[in-house]
Design a protein around this motif. Structure first.
Motif, PDB file in Angstrom:
ATOM      1  N   PHE A 191      -2.723   9.950   1.647  1.00 30.29           N
ATOM      2  CA  PHE A 191      -2.591   9.744   3.090  1.00 30.29           C
ATOM      3  C   PHE A 191      -2.120   8.322   3.346  1.00 30.29           C
ATOM      4  CE2 PHE A 191      -5.686  13.071   2.602  1.00 30.29           C
ATOM      5  CZ  PHE A 191      -5.533  13.916   3.695  1.00 30.29           C
ATOM      6  N   ASP A 192      -1.002   8.184   4.051  1.00 29.72           N
ATOM      7  CA  ASP A 192      -0.521   6.833   4.345  1.00 29.72           C
ATOM      8  C   ASP A 192      -0.741   6.506   5.820  1.00 29.72           C
ATOM      9  OD1 ASP A 192       0.609   4.371   4.309  1.00 29.72           O
ATOM     10  OD2 ASP A 192       2.623   5.015   3.718  1.00 29.72           O
ATOM     11  N   GLU A 193      -1.802   5.801   6.102  1.00 33.06           N
ATOM     12  CA  GLU A 193      -2.184   5.442   7.473  1.00 33.06           C
ATOM     13  C   GLU A 193      -2.042   6.632   8.430  1.00 33.06           C
ATOM     14  OE1 GLU A 193      -1.438   1.617   8.902  1.00 33.06           O
ATOM     15  OE2 GLU A 193      -0.483   0.890   7.059  1.00 33.06           O
ATOM     16  N   PRO A 194      -2.791   7.700   8.141  1.00 32.07           N
ATOM     17  CA  PRO A 194      -2.599   8.943   8.903  1.00 32.07           C
ATOM     18  C   PRO A 194      -2.987   8.840  10.370  1.00 32.07           C
ATOM     19  CG  PRO A 194      -4.528   9.096   7.505  1.00 32.07           C
ATOM     20  CD  PRO A 194      -3.833   7.844   7.106  1.00 32.07           C
ATOM     21  N   LYS A 232       0.827  -1.213   0.000  1.00 32.92           N
ATOM     22  CA  LYS A 232       0.000   0.000   0.000  1.00 32.92           C
ATOM     23  C   LYS A 232       0.864   1.266   0.000  1.00 32.92           C
ATOM     24  CE  LYS A 232      -1.873  -1.154   3.939  1.00 32.92           C
ATOM     25  NZ  LYS A 232      -1.078  -2.326   4.321  1.00 32.92           N
ATOM     26  N   SER A 233       1.821   1.308   0.915  1.00 42.53           N
ATOM     27  CA  SER A 233       2.669   2.507   0.981  1.00 42.53           C
ATOM     28  C   SER A 233       3.486   2.659  -0.289  1.00 42.53           C
ATOM     29  CB  SER A 233       3.640   2.421   2.165  1.00 42.53           C
ATOM     30  OG  SER A 233       2.933   2.300   3.360  1.00 42.53           O
ATOM     31  N   THR A 234       3.970   1.548  -0.793  1.00 43.88           N
ATOM     32  CA  THR A 234       4.770   1.595  -2.014  1.00 43.88           C
ATOM     33  C   THR A 234       3.955   2.167  -3.170  1.00 43.88           C
ATOM     34  OG1 THR A 234       5.946  -0.342  -1.214  1.00 43.88           O
ATOM     35  CG2 THR A 234       6.238   0.221  -3.528  1.00 43.88           C
TER      36      THR A 234
END
Ligand SMILES: Nc1ncnc2c1ncn2[C@@H]1O[C@H](COP(=O)(O)OP(=O)(O)OP(=O)(O)O)[C@@H](O)[C@H]1O
Ligand SMILES: [Mg+2]
Lengths: 236, 241
Positions: free
Chosen positions: B160-163, B40-42
């Motif tokens: 947004f990455d797991e904000p 996901k982050s990638t």
């Protein structure tokens, strides 16, 4: 035969003046070399982590070269061989500069210490998380802007304690400049010895002056550290 | 519009993204969920060019990220990003954190940048923290500053990455509220999160990733109540307590 102490060589004229003159030269060499070391060290240290391979190679070659050769050897090299590197005409001209040894000492000490500052910079960069860099880039900043405005100021604050040590060391290393005849503090204490045979007192005097100088530098850096301390970072 | 076409990415021999296809229209909110390590982050980092990909294409408003002619720095100006651990600049005040990029990148005057920053701080509910350093703020407040910092560039997209996953439970909502408002105001957002309440409220599309693949997508209650894939079912049952 008992040794007759004569502490008055520390203040009797002209000897007292000699020590003060020596101190002044030591301070000038230390400060000017530090300016070179800090600015060049920041640049070299930053090049070492940039995305461009050639610049990385150049800066690691620089760091390894200067930090692995004894400073005394480097100093001799710059003083005796340095002017020759400039070619016949320019070299000849440089050799005639008044007080060349003084300038060589500043230059040599500056670029040697720069390699050490560069290593500290690298450690500082490495301690900043990868996502911090990404966060800066995600605001649209270029690599240059990222280092210039965020990462370098941040890293410098992280490495302030080791930089204090380097700043102290530069004053101590400046005593090596006496080997090429620079009339700094250690040189002057030897000169008093040669004239008065009271080297013990003169050297002891020089030791105390170095100590006071060092303590002053620590005070100054302590002030800078408290001023630039990153809020929330564990105090040292 | 962001188009992701047949994107694959490898870290060495390890394939993190496997043939990803997705389109995000202007004004939409997409939620990405999936287990840890699913990529996901990638994927987010590929979308604003922080990571390169080896196959396929990502196109933002007609510009392909893998085209060497594309100016990634310029492109990132319109794609804001918010990180799990906030990533504020700890040696700068909140105000400086927010005004830095507008001043250096957009060449706004200090006055102009600060005026905008104060508006944004007002909007995320902490105008009184402008002169504090990040360390003196709670996690929820820091994340709201991070959102304000991104918004200061007036982006067209927000990632947004797991904000909220680094936040204490009582602070999650103050951040989600800001995000819900943003979504409702028409910001185009891609949000990696496991906050399914948020997803239900604002997501136009939800995708579920596993081992580098999108294995389920949905746009409505169906996704939660009746997922087709067994992995999704299992995952949802674990997070929807
Ligand atoms: N720079 C890297 N080099 C090698 N492998 C990496 C790198 N970054 C991520 N990976 C691997 O790629 C996979 C996907 O990572 P990613 O961070 O995208 O997952 P994620 O879905 O965001 O997980 P999480 O929910 O834990 O954040 C993981 O297996 C991770 O170990
Ligand atoms: Mg992740």
């Amino acid at each position: 035969m008992a040794y007759n102490f004569d502490w008055s060589v520390l203040w009797r004229q002209p000897y007292g003046m000699w020590l003060l003159q020596g101190l002044w030269v030591t301070i000038k060499i230390g400060f000017l070399a530090w300016i070179i070391a800090l600015s060049l060290g920041i640049v070299i240290g930053t090049l070492r982590v940039t995305p461009w391979k050639f610049l990385r190679l150049f800066s690691s070659a620089y760091t390894e070269l200067f930090r692995n050769i004894p400073f005394l050897v480097q100093l001799f090299f710059w003083y005796y061989a340095g002017p020759m590197l400039l070619g016949d005409r320019l070299g000849h001209y440089v050799n005639q500069i008044m007080g060349l040894n003084y300038y060589v000492a500043i230059f040599a000490l500056g670029i040697y210490t720069a390699s050490r500052v560069a290593e500290h910079m690298r450690a500082g960069f490495a301690s900043i998380g990868k996502e911090q860099y990404q966060a800066v880039l995600s605001t649209g900043m270029t690599q240059f802007q990222m280092y210039r405005y965020v990462i370098i100021p941040y890293a410098l604050r992280i490495i302030l304690p080791p930089l204090t040590t380097e700043f102290l060391t530069i004053f101590k290393n400046s005593s090596i400049a006496m080997t090429i005849g620079v009339a700094e503090l250690t040189f002057m204490s030897y000169r008093i010895d040669a004239e008065t045979f009271h080297g013990l007192e003169a050297t002891t005097g020089a030791m105390f002056i170095y100590l006071l100088l060092g303590l002053t530098v620590v005070r100054i850096m302590g002030f800078i550290e408290s001023k630039f301390k990153i809020p929330g970072m564990i105090g040292r | 519009m962001i188009e992701i076409k047949n994107v694959s990415k490898w870290f060495g021999d390890f394939q993190v993204l496997k043939d990803i296809n997705e389109t995000i229209q202007k004004g939409q909110t997409m939620v990405i969920c999936g287990p840890s390590g699913s990529g996901k982050s990638t994927l987010l980092r590929c979308i604003n060019g922080l990571e390169p990909y080896q196959k396929g294409e990502i196109i933002v408003d007609g510009e392909s990220l893998s085209d060497p002619k594309t100016n990634l720095y310029k492109l990132r100006q319109k794609i804001g990003m918010v990180f799990q651990r906030f990533e504020l600049y700890p040696h700068m005040t909140v105000l400086k954190n927010i005004t830095l990029a507008p001043m250096k990148v957009l060449k706004k005057s200090k006055k102009e940048a600060e005026k905008k920053a104060m508006e944004l701080l007002e909007r995320v509910g902490i105008p009184d923290k402008a002169h504090e350093y990040p360390a003196n703020l709670s996690g929820g407040q820091q994340q709201r500053v991070a959102i304000a910092r991104s918004l200061a560039m007036e982006p067209e997209y927000m990632l947004f990455d797991e904000p909220t996953s680094a936040l204490d439970p009582e602070m999650i909502n103050e951040v989600l509220d800001v995000m819900v408002d943003l979504a409702k105001e028409g910001m185009t957002m891609i949000v990696v999160t496991h906050e399914m309440g948020f997803a239900r409220e604002v997501a136009d599309e939800i995708i579920f990733m596993d081992e580098g693949r999108i294995i389920e997508r949905g746009s409505d209650e169906e996704f939660f109540t009746n997922p087709k894939n067994e992995r999704t079912k299992l995952f949802l049952s674990q997070i929807l307590v």
